[in-house]
Design an enzyme around this catalytic site. Structure first.
Site, PDB file in Angstrom:
ATOM      1  N   GLN A  55      21.935  -4.476  91.463  1.00  0.00           N
ATOM      2  CA  GLN A  55      22.398  -5.734  91.720  1.00  0.00           C
ATOM      3  C   GLN A  55      22.993  -6.099  93.215  1.00  0.00           C
ATOM      4  OE1 GLN A  55      24.101  -8.584  91.490  1.00  0.00           O
ATOM      5  NE2 GLN A  55      24.782  -8.214  89.424  1.00  0.00           N
ATOM      6  N   SER A  71      41.058 -15.760  80.211  1.00  0.00           N
ATOM      7  CA  SER A  71      40.284 -16.929  79.728  1.00  0.00           C
ATOM      8  C   SER A  71      39.463 -16.398  78.679  1.00  0.00           C
ATOM      9  CB  SER A  71      39.155 -17.515  80.604  1.00  0.00           C
ATOM     10  OG  SER A  71      38.451 -18.356  80.046  1.00  0.00           O
ATOM     11  N   GLY A  76      37.190 -15.799  74.214  1.00  0.00           N
ATOM     12  CA  GLY A  76      36.014 -15.083  74.162  1.00  0.00           C
ATOM     13  C   GLY A  76      35.210 -15.389  74.827  1.00  0.00           C
ATOM     14  N   GLN A  79      28.753 -17.848  76.782  1.00  0.00           N
ATOM     15  CA  GLN A  79      27.808 -16.969  76.914  1.00  0.00           C
ATOM     16  C   GLN A  79      27.950 -15.906  77.041  1.00  0.00           C
ATOM     17  OE1 GLN A  79      25.986 -19.471  77.626  1.00  0.00           O
ATOM     18  NE2 GLN A  79      26.637 -21.479  78.919  1.00  0.00           N
ATOM     19  N   GLY A  98      25.483 -11.380  84.157  1.00  0.00           N
ATOM     20  CA  GLY A  98      26.232 -10.947  83.504  1.00  0.00           C
ATOM     21  C   GLY A  98      27.052 -10.022  83.283  1.00  0.00           C
ATOM     22  N   GLU A  99      27.596  -9.205  84.976  1.00  0.00           N
ATOM     23  CA  GLU A  99      28.036  -7.967  85.206  1.00  0.00           C
ATOM     24  C   GLU A  99      29.414  -8.580  85.389  1.00  0.00           C
ATOM     25  OE1 GLU A  99      28.684  -4.512  88.527  1.00  0.00           O
ATOM     26  OE2 GLU A  99      26.574  -5.901  87.950  1.00  0.00           O
ATOM     27  N   GLU A 132      20.282 -15.471  89.520  1.00  0.00           N
ATOM     28  CA  GLU A 132      21.538 -15.439  89.175  1.00  0.00           C
ATOM     29  C   GLU A 132      22.840 -15.445  90.284  1.00  0.00           C
ATOM     30  OE1 GLU A 132      24.917 -13.329  85.910  1.00  0.00           O
ATOM     31  OE2 GLU A 132      23.612 -12.531  87.441  1.00  0.00           O
ATOM     32  N   ARG A 136      25.061 -18.689  91.735  1.00  0.00           N
ATOM     33  CA  ARG A 136      27.118 -18.745  91.598  1.00  0.00           C
ATOM     34  C   ARG A 136      27.941 -20.309  92.394  1.00  0.00           C
ATOM     35  NH1 ARG A 136      29.475 -15.191  89.149  1.00  0.00           N
ATOM     36  NH2 ARG A 136      31.227 -15.290  90.818  1.00  0.00           N
TER      37      ARG A 136
END
Length: 302
Positions: A55, A71, A76, A79, A98-99, A132, A136
């Protein structure tokens, strides 16, 4: 010049990888790049997921994770995470994108998380992780520039390919990547938030960019003020060295052109200009034969 191997990681196409990331991004609207609602393939126990060891993003701020965890507790995980089967353990899955959500979910004490399973190879895995991170919103300009450089250097993507796939103008990519020409000390100032990207770009034409950067921070100078100071220092240096300039002492316009060409070609470009005759030469540097092959294709493209 023939190349021994094909470019890596381009089999599925950059747009296809982008669609996968958009389908599992951190944005609150669960849609893919095609506008189709992203639905998880399944849910997995949180302990069955493993972080990607390659990563590119290594730092996760605790305050941001706590905010995301709160949140998640209330709404929940909107995504799903993108995962692939762990190549080292058939009973586990490796996180592709999505780490941050996975870490926050642990803080929120979730037992299961929604996932989308994709069969990425190693090159696609790294590309998705880089893209990804570039997407951000809290990414600093130096991280963004380094992400573009990684995609271009390692996978052979051009600025045009990246701008098209990521919905950014080619001039934006070129301007961001110009920041990589700045001295390391200034790049650190940008990473730390002491200088904005606008300040950093203004420093590119300064005779002594580090000194001006330190002054900009100490005096809280505006971008416009830095631009004026950089222009003044360049003009002063040019007039003081009139008729005495050595090949290593280039005017601000020449250095700016070098920076633009370096960003456009993703390799070092040197310009030697003779102000008296108006002639000169351009030198394009390359680190290996593969990069030379890339340059030949780029320069010979219609």
């Amino acid at each position: 010049m023939a190349r021994s191997t094909e470019k890596r990681g381009l089999g599925r196409g950059l747009s296809a990888l982008m669609a996968d990331i958009d389908a599992g991004g951190d944005t609150p609207t669960p849609t893919s790049a095609a506008g189709v609602q992203a639905r998880p393939d399944r849910t997995l126990p949180i302990e069955d997921l493993r972080a990607n060891p390659d990563q590119p993003r290594r730092m996760f701020r605790d305050d941001e994770l706590r905010e995301l965890a709160q949140s998640i507790e209330e709404h929940g995980i909107i995504q799903p995470l993108i995962v692939r089967p762990d190549p080292n353990d058939s009973t586990k899955f490796q996180i592709v994108a999505g780490e941050r959500r996975w870490r926050a979910a642990q803080m929120a004490k979730l037992h299961d998380v929604p996932v989308v399973v994709r069969d990425f190879d190693e090159d696609e895995l790294l590309q998705v992780a880089i893209i990804e991170n570039i997407q951000r919103s809290d990414l600093n300009p130096m991280e963004e520039a380094q992400g573009y450089k990684q995609l271009m250097d390692r996978f052979g993507h051009t600025q045009l390919e990246l701008s098209t796939a990521m919905g950014k103008s080619r001039s934006h990519l070129a301007n961001v990547m110009r920041l990589l020409q700045l001295p390391d000390e200034i790049q650190t100032m940008v990473r730390d938030g002491q200088l904005s990207a606008g300040h950093a770009r203004a420093l590119l034409t300064a005779n002594d960019p580090i000194a001006l950067a330190r002054r900009a921070i100490a005096e809280a100078l505006s971008v416009r003020a830095v631009e004026k100071a950089a222009k003044s220092s360049a003009e002063t240096g040019a007039s003081g060295a009139a008729g005495k300039r050595t090949p290593s002492e280039k005017d601000a316009d020449t250095r700016a052109l070098e920076a633009d060409l370096t960003a456009a070609l993703s390799t070092k470009v040197s310009i030697d200009h003779n102000t008296q005759s108006g002639t000169g030469k351009i030198s394009i540097h390359y680190k290996d034969l593969e990069k030379l092959d890339d340059l030949m294709k780029l320069l010979s493209a219609p």
